[in-house]
Design a protein around this motif. Sequence first.
Motif, PDB file in Angstrom:
ATOM      1  N   ARG A 136       0.948  -1.035   0.127  1.00  0.00           N
ATOM      2  CA  ARG A 136      -0.058   0.032  -0.178  1.00  0.00           C
ATOM      3  C   ARG A 136       1.102   1.292   0.031  1.00  0.00           C
ATOM      4  O   ARG A 136       0.261   2.250  -0.328  1.00  0.00           O
ATOM      5  CB  ARG A 136      -1.032  -0.054   1.180  1.00  0.00           C
ATOM      6  N   LEU A 137       2.119   1.183   0.439  1.00  0.00           N
ATOM      7  CA  LEU A 137       3.022   2.276   0.278  1.00  0.00           C
ATOM      8  C   LEU A 137       4.412   1.790  -0.103  1.00  0.00           C
ATOM      9  O   LEU A 137       4.885   0.926   0.192  1.00  0.00           O
ATOM     10  CB  LEU A 137       3.006   2.933   1.848  1.00  0.00           C
ATOM     11  N   LEU A 138       5.021   2.721  -1.086  1.00  0.00           N
ATOM     12  CA  LEU A 138       6.264   2.640  -1.660  1.00  0.00           C
ATOM     13  C   LEU A 138       6.724   3.848  -1.649  1.00  0.00           C
ATOM     14  O   LEU A 138       6.323   5.032  -2.321  1.00  0.00           O
ATOM     15  CB  LEU A 138       6.274   1.891  -3.082  1.00  0.00           C
ATOM     16  N   ASP A 139       7.876   4.289  -0.942  1.00  0.00           N
ATOM     17  CA  ASP A 139       8.682   5.528  -1.115  1.00  0.00           C
ATOM     18  C   ASP A 139      10.096   5.157  -1.363  1.00  0.00           C
ATOM     19  O   ASP A 139      10.694   4.761  -0.446  1.00  0.00           O
ATOM     20  CB  ASP A 139       8.317   6.168   0.434  1.00  0.00           C
ATOM     21  N   LEU A 147       2.295   6.692  -3.176  1.00  0.00           N
ATOM     22  CA  LEU A 147       3.425   6.352  -4.094  1.00  0.00           C
ATOM     23  C   LEU A 147       4.474   7.442  -4.236  1.00  0.00           C
ATOM     24  O   LEU A 147       3.979   8.512  -4.945  1.00  0.00           O
ATOM     25  CB  LEU A 147       2.915   6.126  -5.556  1.00  0.00           C
ATOM     26  N   ASN A 148       5.664   7.402  -3.617  1.00  0.00           N
ATOM     27  CA  ASN A 148       6.516   8.521  -3.779  1.00  0.00           C
ATOM     28  C   ASN A 148       8.015   8.064  -4.346  1.00  0.00           C
ATOM     29  O   ASN A 148       8.487   7.244  -3.746  1.00  0.00           O
ATOM     30  CB  ASN A 148       6.974   8.999  -2.157  1.00  0.00           C
ATOM     31  N   LEU A 149       7.988   8.649  -5.500  1.00  0.00           N
ATOM     32  CA  LEU A 149       9.179   8.358  -6.148  1.00  0.00           C
ATOM     33  C   LEU A 149      10.053   9.685  -6.823  1.00  0.00           C
ATOM     34  O   LEU A 149      10.563   9.636  -7.653  1.00  0.00           O
ATOM     35  CB  LEU A 149       8.890   7.495  -7.441  1.00  0.00           C
ATOM     36  N   TYR A 150       9.655  10.814  -5.952  1.00  0.00           N
ATOM     37  CA  TYR A 150      10.030  12.270  -6.443  1.00  0.00           C
ATOM     38  C   TYR A 150      11.777  12.199  -6.141  1.00  0.00           C
ATOM     39  O   TYR A 150      12.164  11.297  -5.538  1.00  0.00           O
ATOM     40  CB  TYR A 150       9.526  13.246  -5.706  1.00  0.00           C
ATOM     41  N   GLU A 151      12.283  13.150  -6.972  1.00  0.00           N
ATOM     42  CA  GLU A 151      13.781  13.182  -6.819  1.00  0.00           C
ATOM     43  C   GLU A 151      14.418  12.163  -7.450  1.00  0.00           C
ATOM     44  O   GLU A 151      15.515  11.672  -6.480  1.00  0.00           O
ATOM     45  CB  GLU A 151      14.159  14.129  -5.555  1.00  0.00           C
ATOM     46  N   ASN A 152      14.345  11.568  -8.437  1.00  0.00           N
ATOM     47  CA  ASN A 152      15.209  10.267  -8.982  1.00  0.00           C
ATOM     48  C   ASN A 152      15.219  10.829 -10.691  1.00  0.00           C
ATOM     49  O   ASN A 152      15.278  11.996 -10.736  1.00  0.00           O
ATOM     50  CB  ASN A 152      14.412   9.139  -9.014  1.00  0.00           C
ATOM     51  N   GLU A 184      -2.065   9.508  -2.348  1.00  0.00           N
ATOM     52  CA  GLU A 184      -0.941  10.307  -2.397  1.00  0.00           C
ATOM     53  C   GLU A 184       0.103   9.919  -3.652  1.00  0.00           C
ATOM     54  O   GLU A 184       0.559   8.658  -3.721  1.00  0.00           O
ATOM     55  CB  GLU A 184      -0.077  10.268  -1.115  1.00  0.00           C
ATOM     56  N   LEU A 185       0.355  10.773  -4.493  1.00  0.00           N
ATOM     57  CA  LEU A 185       1.099  10.556  -5.890  1.00  0.00           C
ATOM     58  C   LEU A 185       2.044  11.755  -5.813  1.00  0.00           C
ATOM     59  O   LEU A 185       1.760  12.594  -6.011  1.00  0.00           O
ATOM     60  CB  LEU A 185       0.295  10.627  -6.971  1.00  0.00           C
ATOM     61  N   ARG A 186       3.485  11.356  -5.600  1.00  0.00           N
ATOM     62  CA  ARG A 186       4.499  12.227  -5.497  1.00  0.00           C
ATOM     63  C   ARG A 186       5.719  11.873  -6.445  1.00  0.00           C
ATOM     64  O   ARG A 186       6.256  10.967  -5.999  1.00  0.00           O
ATOM     65  CB  ARG A 186       4.970  12.682  -4.052  1.00  0.00           C
ATOM     66  N   LEU A 187       5.900  12.630  -7.457  1.00  0.00           N
ATOM     67  CA  LEU A 187       6.638  12.126  -8.676  1.00  0.00           C
ATOM     68  C   LEU A 187       7.572  13.237  -9.186  1.00  0.00           C
ATOM     69  O   LEU A 187       8.339  13.309 -10.089  1.00  0.00           O
ATOM     70  CB  LEU A 187       6.089  11.679  -9.841  1.00  0.00           C
ATOM     71  N   PHE A 188       7.518  14.426  -8.415  1.00  0.00           N
ATOM     72  CA  PHE A 188       8.331  15.451  -8.462  1.00  0.00           C
ATOM     73  C   PHE A 188       9.517  15.529  -8.789  1.00  0.00           C
ATOM     74  O   PHE A 188      10.265  14.363  -8.153  1.00  0.00           O
ATOM     75  CB  PHE A 188       8.076  16.761  -8.017  1.00  0.00           C
ATOM     76  N   GLY A 189      10.606  16.075  -9.574  1.00  0.00           N
ATOM     77  CA  GLY A 189      11.764  16.178  -9.723  1.00  0.00           C
ATOM     78  C   GLY A 189      12.526  14.809 -10.446  1.00  0.00           C
ATOM     79  O   GLY A 189      13.491  14.385 -10.369  1.00  0.00           O
ATOM     80  N   ASN A 190      11.515  14.522 -11.473  1.00  0.00           N
ATOM     81  CA  ASN A 190      12.411  13.484 -12.353  1.00  0.00           C
ATOM     82  C   ASN A 190      12.172  13.894 -13.739  1.00  0.00           C
ATOM     83  O   ASN A 190      12.368  15.061 -13.924  1.00  0.00           O
ATOM     84  CB  ASN A 190      11.371  12.123 -12.159  1.00  0.00           C
ATOM     85  N   ARG A 191      12.126  12.890 -14.915  1.00  0.00           N
ATOM     86  CA  ARG A 191      12.312  13.275 -16.153  1.00  0.00           C
ATOM     87  C   ARG A 191      11.158  12.561 -16.799  1.00  0.00           C
ATOM     88  O   ARG A 191      11.047  12.093 -18.070  1.00  0.00           O
ATOM     89  CB  ARG A 191      13.415  12.776 -16.625  1.00  0.00           C
ATOM     90  N   LEU A 192      10.058  12.474 -16.039  1.00  0.00           N
ATOM     91  CA  LEU A 192       8.690  11.803 -16.775  1.00  0.00           C
ATOM     92  C   LEU A 192       8.056  12.559 -17.737  1.00  0.00           C
ATOM     93  O   LEU A 192       7.929  13.835 -17.782  1.00  0.00           O
ATOM     94  CB  LEU A 192       7.711  11.418 -15.700  1.00  0.00           C
ATOM     95  N   THR A 193       7.436  12.066 -18.743  1.00  0.00           N
ATOM     96  CA  THR A 193       6.715  12.706 -19.875  1.00  0.00           C
ATOM     97  C   THR A 193       5.634  12.168 -20.270  1.00  0.00           C
ATOM     98  O   THR A 193       5.026  11.323 -19.555  1.00  0.00           O
ATOM     99  CB  THR A 193       7.708  12.462 -21.091  1.00  0.00           C
TER     100      THR A 193
END
Length: 1002
Positions: A291-294, A316-321, A339-348
């Motif tokens: 239920r949680l992946l950080d 799901l927290n995968l930010y700053e990768n 909660e969905l935090r993906l900031f600081g990546n190169r996703l498109t």
Amino acid sequence: MSTILLLPPLSLLLLFLLLPSILSLNQEGLYLYQFKLSLDDPDGSLSSWNPRDVTPCAWSGVTCGGAYNSSVTGLDLSNTNIAGPLSASTLCHLPNLSFVSFFNNSVNQTLPSEISSCRSLVHLDLSQNLLTGELPHNLSLLPNLRYLDLTGNNFSGPIPDSFGRFRKLEVISLVSNLLEGTIPASLGNISTLKMLNLSYNPFYPGRIPPEIGNLTNLEVLWLTQCNLVGTIPNELGKLKKLKDLDLAFNNLYGSIPSSLMEMTSLNQVELYNNSLSGELPRGWSKLTALRLLDASMNHLTGTIPDDLCRLPLESLNLYENRLEGELPESIADSPNLYELRLFGNRLTGKLPASLGKNSPLRWIDLSTNQFWGEIPASLCDQGQLEELLMIYNLFSGEIPASLGMCQSLTRVRLGYNRFSGEVPAGIWGLPHVYLLELVDNSFSGPISSTIAGAGNLSLLVLSNNNFSGAIPDEIGWLENLEQFSGSDNNFTGSLPDSIVNLGQLGTLDLHNNKLSGQLPKGVRSLKKLNELNLANNEINGKIPDEVGSLSVLNFLDLSHNQLSGKVPHGLQNLKLNQLNLSYNRLSGELPTQLAKDMYRTSFLGNPGLCGDLKGLCDRRYDAKNAGYIWLLRAMFIIATLVLLIGVVWFYFKYRNFKNAKRAIDKSKWTLMSFHKLGFGEDEILNCLDDDNVIGSGSSGKVYKVVLSNGEAVAVKKLWGGITKDIESGDFEKGQVQDNSFDAEVETLGKIRHKNIVKLWCCCTTRDCKLLVYEYMPNGSLGDLLHSSKGGLLDWLTRYKIAIDAAEGLSYLHHDCVPPIVHRDVKSNNILLDGDFGARVADFGVAKVVETTAKGVKSMSTIAGSCGYIAPEYAYTLRVNEKSDIYSFGVVILELVTRRRPVDPEFGEKDLVKWVCTTMDQKGVDHVLDSSLDSCFKEEICKVLNIGLMCTSPLPINRPAMRRVVKMLQEVGTDSNQIKASKKDGKLSPYYYDEGSDHGSVA
């Protein structure tokens, strides 16, 4: 007598000889009473332990059982404020004692090795005490022990290898101690173990023992901030029953092993703040309970696996990768995702069209990626969305009208994208939004009159768009509005008269628009206005004289308009850092105090304006010239006399001055300014006399310097070398490399926030550094609060100070790039202006914080002040935002109790522990400052609870500063919304942290 009683078995004989009245008490009661006499019980928690009783079974904290229900089986003295050593030899005479808990007391000295003779012991909880020394090697001899909790003590040395010989142990928690060495491989021999908690210890750098994989019954593995290095061993994949895996805040590298996909019971995985690299493994579909992946703040690459997004995730927290590719469509089908935090990546790519349709989304942060396309209209279909952060992407199209009905939104940041079209009317009027940022897009149309419903709006940032039309009169209804930035748009018409009702407004920036009409009357009511920029518009009429009454106004730019009339004389009373009235139609004589070199370009392009500045008309009337001749002659005579007297005075003064300034070579000073200055370094250096000292600390002295223009500034003089101020309790490293100092000062110079003290400039030589700040007339909160005048600070003033300081720290943590960690938050570093507005001061300059891709590095020495230092920082030297939050919590407790963070009255406790124990034993009334009005008791207690949350011993339980600000604001708006509770940390396998506010990267 108590000394004799501590010598068993002789003490038992003396009890019979000296105390015949207790002959009726049975043998186990005598042992317990002897144990009581060895303790300090200031609150009388053991007053029910009456030696005249027959048995101790009715005594407080005592549990009996056995065949006749008369044998002592349990002793629970949690939260009783008892102190003293643990007399294990006495307790272990109780043959059936199986349960012992002294949680949250002041039990001190060491854990005696005699504890191993308590052969019936099953549960031992000595957490949150003051125990020191090494862990007893023979503790593993307890044959029935299943639960061992020594969290929150000061145990040192290594974990003994003998701990691997526990026979039945199921739970071991050694969190937040001072343990050294490395994690012993022998722990892998405890086959019965279900929970292993070793977090927040300053272990030596070491690897995760592969033998941990032998603990096949393990459900919780918590190794946060244990100085772990190396890779995650594949052997962990054998932990089939593991539910919670937490390896955050370490130095692990390499890829996430695919063997983790075999841990099919996992529901929480926390790997954030490491140096993990490579792609996310495949096979997530096996983890059906996850239920949680950080895994944020690592170096992960590749795409987000589709099978990961198909899980019933909640967070799901995968930010700053360094993740790339598109967000899988399957993420929209996750039924529990909030909660969905993906900031600081190169996703498109585009966002899934149905994102939010089936998920109770609350927090979305996709900032600083390369997403494009439109915002899905379904984001708030479940009605729970609070934060929508999408800055620095390539999003386009219009804002969905459905978001205008999302009443739960509090924070909307859509800046720096390619959005266009009109903003839906509902967006303008969202009742709970406090930040609406639409900067740098192509939005068009007017600001809707529905903005009247945005009662919580504080920051309205609309700059660099195509907004048009008149600014609605309803803007003046937003009593909480602090910033209105709408520059570089096409607004027309005049400023609404209602804008003068914005009593909290600090920034009004509408330059580069098409505004016309006259400035509204009544601007004197904008008492907090700090910046007024209306340049490049078509505003006409006169400049209201009332502008001169805006005492905190610092930036005034009305250039390139059609203003006429005279320059108001009141402007010369302001402490303006920047003034620009050029290219208008102003006329008449320039006020004398404005004819200064610092304003030499402030009045150009006004043909009718005359004054003693180059570029203004040189026309003078003969009548005036005739009248000036006699005045000039008189002035010449007076000046001659003054000169003669001055030469004599200067001779004596110069000798003392030369000695005092001998260490300062003025020719080698370098000035770096961050605002437009009306003074030079010489004017500052000439005033650094002992007579002007207003304070001193570990890093230097602070001077009050009154400049020639009448303005006062505060000058902090820093010297190199490591210093220690014993009296103040400050510890910091003052010797800073020049390039690090320049980089840090450059960062501070860019900070613009109403609750952070302004840094005017810095002057440096090789051995000395001067920092010039704005002067704060009411001094520091600490000096005022703890002086005889502290009683004059009523509750409303203290509450305002708490919010101001929290907003300043929130800006440093969440809105600066990179985030700034203060490292020395305390009441003496919170300064108060003339209206008791608070500003955070003295951060990061004399103690540079180096940052890496993972966050803030470990410091080489402790920085901070006694009583304010977070427990984990004191021994790990690892600093992050949570350290500041702990210190700020202490400040809140100061405001509520009006007690210092350390006080001889507390004994070995600090303010945090004193508040907790006093509340538990005597109630909240014995904690609160008696001088505060009792009618505010409910609000005061809520703020007190916020302070206790901030000072939680476990960093993971402390709220982020953004959340602290929100909770403090809610105290003043809807007091029923705050229900502060104290969590026990992760000592339960079913504990789940409901998300930390990591914030946006911008």
